[in-house]
Design a protein around this motif. Structure first.
Motif, PDB file in Angstrom:
ATOM      1  N   LEU A  40     -19.043  20.641 -18.795  1.00 20.25           N
ATOM      2  CA  LEU A  40     -19.751  20.982 -17.565  1.00 20.25           C
ATOM      3  C   LEU A  40     -20.468  19.757 -17.007  1.00 20.25           C
ATOM      4  O   LEU A  40     -20.431  19.501 -15.795  1.00 20.25           O
ATOM      5  N   ASP A  41     -21.115  18.997 -17.889  1.00 19.17           N
ATOM      6  CA  ASP A  41     -21.843  17.815 -17.451  1.00 19.17           C
ATOM      7  C   ASP A  41     -20.898  16.810 -16.792  1.00 19.17           C
ATOM      8  O   ASP A  41     -21.174  16.302 -15.694  1.00 19.17           O
ATOM      9  N   LYS A  42     -19.780  16.512 -17.429  1.00 24.01           N
ATOM     10  CA  LYS A  42     -18.845  15.531 -16.871  1.00 24.01           C
ATOM     11  C   LYS A  42     -18.159  16.065 -15.617  1.00 24.01           C
ATOM     12  O   LYS A  42     -17.900  15.309 -14.671  1.00 24.01           O
ATOM     13  N   ALA A  43     -17.870  17.361 -15.604  1.00 23.18           N
ATOM     14  CA  ALA A  43     -17.182  17.938 -14.447  1.00 23.18           C
ATOM     15  C   ALA A  43     -18.034  17.868 -13.192  1.00 23.18           C
ATOM     16  O   ALA A  43     -17.509  17.697 -12.087  1.00 23.18           O
ATOM     17  N   VAL A  44     -19.341  17.999 -13.349  1.00 20.60           N
ATOM     18  CA  VAL A  44     -20.233  18.038 -12.188  1.00 20.60           C
ATOM     19  C   VAL A  44     -20.755  16.645 -11.827  1.00 20.60           C
ATOM     20  O   VAL A  44     -20.905  16.321 -10.641  1.00 20.60           O
ATOM     21  N   HIS A  45     -21.002  15.794 -12.823  1.00 18.55           N
ATOM     22  CA  HIS A  45     -21.701  14.536 -12.567  1.00 18.55           C
ATOM     23  C   HIS A  45     -20.836  13.288 -12.614  1.00 18.55           C
ATOM     24  O   HIS A  45     -21.261  12.236 -12.128  1.00 18.55           O
ATOM     25  N   PHE A  46     -19.642  13.371 -13.183  1.00 18.88           N
ATOM     26  CA  PHE A  46     -18.792  12.189 -13.261  1.00 18.88           C
ATOM     27  C   PHE A  46     -17.783  12.208 -12.109  1.00 18.88           C
ATOM     28  O   PHE A  46     -17.575  13.222 -11.459  1.00 18.88           O
ATOM     29  N   THR A  47     -17.147  11.057 -11.889  1.00 16.35           N
ATOM     30  CA  THR A  47     -16.169  10.930 -10.816  1.00 16.35           C
ATOM     31  C   THR A  47     -14.758  10.920 -11.392  1.00 16.35           C
ATOM     32  O   THR A  47     -14.477  10.182 -12.335  1.00 16.35           O
ATOM     33  N   TYR A  48     -13.881  11.716 -10.821  1.00 13.78           N
ATOM     34  CA  TYR A  48     -12.492  11.794 -11.278  1.00 13.78           C
ATOM     35  C   TYR A  48     -11.649  12.362 -10.146  1.00 13.78           C
ATOM     36  O   TYR A  48     -12.158  12.888  -9.152  1.00 13.78           O
ATOM     37  N   LEU A  50      -8.773  14.461 -10.761  1.00 15.53           N
ATOM     38  CA  LEU A  50      -8.206  15.762 -11.119  1.00 15.53           C
ATOM     39  C   LEU A  50      -8.823  16.224 -12.429  1.00 15.53           C
ATOM     40  O   LEU A  50      -9.113  15.401 -13.311  1.00 15.53           O
ATOM     41  N   LEU A  51      -9.000  17.525 -12.554  1.00 17.61           N
ATOM     42  CA  LEU A  51      -9.545  18.130 -13.776  1.00 17.61           C
ATOM     43  C   LEU A  51      -8.484  18.978 -14.451  1.00 17.61           C
ATOM     44  O   LEU A  51      -7.875  19.848 -13.825  1.00 17.61           O
ATOM     45  N   LEU A  52      -8.239  18.703 -15.745  1.00 16.17           N
ATOM     46  CA  LEU A  52      -7.419  19.567 -16.591  1.00 16.17           C
ATOM     47  C   LEU A  52      -8.383  20.374 -17.451  1.00 16.17           C
ATOM     48  O   LEU A  52      -9.124  19.805 -18.253  1.00 16.17           O
ATOM     49  N   LEU A  53      -8.375  21.696 -17.295  1.00 15.03           N
ATOM     50  CA  LEU A  53      -9.448  22.531 -17.842  1.00 15.03           C
ATOM     51  C   LEU A  53      -8.912  23.659 -18.707  1.00 15.03           C
ATOM     52  O   LEU A  53      -8.206  24.559 -18.225  1.00 15.03           O
ATOM     53  N   PRO A  74     -15.711  20.748  -3.773  1.00 19.22           N
ATOM     54  CA  PRO A  74     -14.688  21.749  -3.474  1.00 19.22           C
ATOM     55  C   PRO A  74     -13.275  21.216  -3.308  1.00 19.22           C
ATOM     56  O   PRO A  74     -12.306  21.956  -3.501  1.00 19.22           O
ATOM     57  N   GLY A  75     -13.120  19.936  -2.970  1.00 22.69           N
ATOM     58  CA  GLY A  75     -11.777  19.421  -2.756  1.00 22.69           C
ATOM     59  C   GLY A  75     -11.094  18.867  -3.986  1.00 22.69           C
ATOM     60  O   GLY A  75      -9.923  18.503  -3.936  1.00 22.69           O
ATOM     61  N   THR A  76     -11.804  18.779  -5.106  1.00 24.93           N
ATOM     62  CA  THR A  76     -11.218  18.183  -6.312  1.00 24.93           C
ATOM     63  C   THR A  76     -10.170  19.115  -6.914  1.00 24.93           C
ATOM     64  O   THR A  76     -10.454  20.279  -7.180  1.00 24.93           O
ATOM     65  N   PRO A  77      -8.952  18.636  -7.152  1.00 25.46           N
ATOM     66  CA  PRO A  77      -7.909  19.495  -7.720  1.00 25.46           C
ATOM     67  C   PRO A  77      -8.169  19.831  -9.186  1.00 25.46           C
ATOM     68  O   PRO A  77      -8.649  18.994  -9.947  1.00 25.46           O
ATOM     69  N   VAL A  78      -7.841  21.071  -9.559  1.00 30.75           N
ATOM     70  CA  VAL A  78      -8.053  21.557 -10.920  1.00 30.75           C
ATOM     71  C   VAL A  78      -6.785  22.249 -11.408  1.00 30.75           C
ATOM     72  O   VAL A  78      -6.231  23.119 -10.719  1.00 30.75           O
ATOM     73  N   VAL A  79      -6.328  21.868 -12.587  1.00 29.37           N
ATOM     74  CA  VAL A  79      -5.205  22.541 -13.254  1.00 29.37           C
ATOM     75  C   VAL A  79      -5.757  23.165 -14.522  1.00 29.37           C
ATOM     76  O   VAL A  79      -6.354  22.467 -15.352  1.00 29.37           O
TER      77      VAL A  79
END
Length: 235
Positions: A40-48, A50-53, A74-79
């Protein structure tokens, strides 16, 4: 060209290591987290990019991370990564805002194909910028050089050119100092003094003849960071 960065949140160490190795082999930069709090910390505060979750995580529900990501960026892609037979989780994930899903066990080829497809259609991928028009001149980013209409030429440092390129590539979006440290400086922003960003911006404004009291090219967005705001166009 700068590597795209992918955040992998997966509690199974062997699966996570396999995903990270495959992504790095394909030329991606990676971040990783093994549980809900760190994820959660990295997903919200780090820059990337795409997220593989994984949805089943120690300490919490991956869908809660997905929900926070959708609110914060909201625009960050998530798989999402789901177990075979967990159709309900896949449906919930897609309804919460996931762009795609991969069912475990999956092949590396399938995973990479999904990642590439989602990144291609992601609205957050910045356009490549070769030159930037500024009032009374142009910046040639390939040469790291400012050329003014009066014939004056000023060299930019490599970091100044990269900073301007990143801001111009993300025109219309406020960029935090932490994001600049991550994407331009390639540093973990935790524990790093962000004042260095302000000093580089000040020097860059001086070279661009951008009035610090009333800037037109690099705007200061109070409480957020900096934004590219030239009235010219990028090409």
């Amino acid at each position: 060209m700068e590597k795209q960065q992918i955040l992998v949140i997966e509690d199974d160490g062997a699966i996570r290591r396999g995903i990270v190795d495959a992504l790095q082999f394909e030329g991606y930069a990676t971040l990783e987290a093994p549980n809900f709090p760190e994820g959660l910390d990295k997903a919200v505060h780090f820059t990337y990019d795409l997220l593989l979750l994984d949805l089943v995580l120690p300490g919490g529900d991956g869908l809660d991370i997905l929900g926070e990501v959708r609110k914060a960026r909201p625009g960050t892609p998530v798989v999402i990564l789901t177990a075979r037979g967990e159709e309900t989780d896949r449906i919930r994930g897609l309804r919460t805002g996931a762009d795609d899903y991969v069912v475990k066990p999956f092949s590396v080829k399938e995973l990479l194909a999904r990642v590439q497809a989602v990144l291609r259609r992601s609205p957050e991928r910045p356009a490549l910028v070769a030159s930037v028009e500024i009032p009374h001149g142009v910046v040639d980013l390939a040469r790291s050089e400012v050329r003014f209409d009066d014939g004056t030429r000023i060299d930019l440092s490599e970091r100044e050119a990269k900073l301007l390129e990143y801001l111009a590539s993300n025109g219309g979006r406020a960029i935090s100092r932490e994001e600049i440290l991550t994407r331009v400086w390639r540093l973990n922003p935790r524990g790093v003094e962000t004042r260095t960003i302000d000093m580089h911006v000040a020097r860059l404004r001086e070279k661009l003849r951008d009035d610090p009291a009333n800037p037109r090219i690099i705007l200061t967005v109070r409480g957020k960071g900096y934004m590219f705001g030239t009235p010219g166009e990028t090409t």
